[in-house]
Design an enzyme around this catalytic site. Structure first.
Site, PDB file in Angstrom:
ATOM      1  N   HIS A  12      -5.078  -6.882  -0.076  1.00 48.46           N
ATOM      2  CA  HIS A  12      -5.492  -7.370  -1.392  1.00 48.46           C
ATOM      3  C   HIS A  12      -5.285  -8.880  -1.485  1.00 48.46           C
ATOM      4  O   HIS A  12      -4.557  -9.481  -0.691  1.00 48.46           O
ATOM      5  CB  HIS A  12      -4.719  -6.656  -2.507  1.00 48.46           C
ATOM      6  N   GLU A  91       1.762   0.684  -1.381  1.00 51.47           N
ATOM      7  CA  GLU A  91       2.788  -0.122  -0.733  1.00 51.47           C
ATOM      8  C   GLU A  91       4.115   0.629  -0.759  1.00 51.47           C
ATOM      9  O   GLU A  91       4.305   1.570  -1.538  1.00 51.47           O
ATOM     10  CB  GLU A  91       2.926  -1.460  -1.469  1.00 51.47           C
TER      11      GLU A  91
END
Length: 194
Positions: A12, A91
């Protein structure tokens, strides 16, 4: 004839500034304005990949920074492209450490920050995960997605820790060396055959 198989790993874009270097982990933080610009630039660079009919799906963490990254890339594809958000592609969860600075972690959990440094792959903060767990859940998720899309290319909009876990497996590196694998904002890596 079999279509080429492969996996594009994308990180990202940049998050809002974090000058105190607070642990992010699985907190659901958005992309910053700069992060959106990074992903738009990445979409231009990846235009041939996004237009390639062998690209069959975009996978994403279910956290907003990755969902937004995947949405920007999908919009740039110029064709319908399914985006699948998956919590198993998140994550690493740092549990009670999330939102704290290293100094705050040391005060609240004496000695644990140093312990993590000595056993980076296996250590998990209270209520959190180890990188071994992240690698196991992300590999299982990719296996599920490959069962759904057995041929063609996949693109995963993921996170630094998650992507490093996958790259370590692909490159046969020990998880103890995880942080040696570069993963800048809006970076991309192609893994042929996966």
């Amino acid at each position: 004839m079999t279509a080429e198989r492969g996996l594009w790993l994308v990180r990202h874009g940049a998050l809002p500034p974090n000058p105190e270097r607070r642990f992010v982990g699985a907190r659901d933080l958005p992309l910053s304005k700069a992060g959106r610009a990074q992903v738009r630039a990445l979409a231009v660079d990846l235009a041939p990949v996004l237009a390639d009919p062998r690209l069959v799906a975009l996978l994403s963490s279910d956290l907003s920074r990755c969902r937004e990254t995947a949405a920007i890339l999908a919009a740039a594809a110029g064709r319908p492209l399914l985006v699948h958000a998956d919590a198993d592609l998140r994550e690493i969860s740092l549990g009670a450490w999330e939102g704290l600075t290293p100094a705050e972690v040391e005060r609240a959990f004496p000695g644990q920050y140093a312990l993590r440094g000595r056993d980076f792959a296996h250590f998990s903060p209270p209520g959190g995960e180890s990188f071994v767990w992240v690698q196991q859940r992300s590999l299982a998720a990719l296996e599920r997605w490959r069962a759904r899309y057995p041929e063609g290319l996949l693109l995963l909009a993921g996170h630094a820790g998650l992507n490093r876990c996958l790259l370590a497996r692909y490159l046969a590196l020990p998880l103890a060396d995880l942080m040696r694998i570069p993963q800048g904002y809006a970076s991309r890596t192609f893994l042929p055959g996966w």
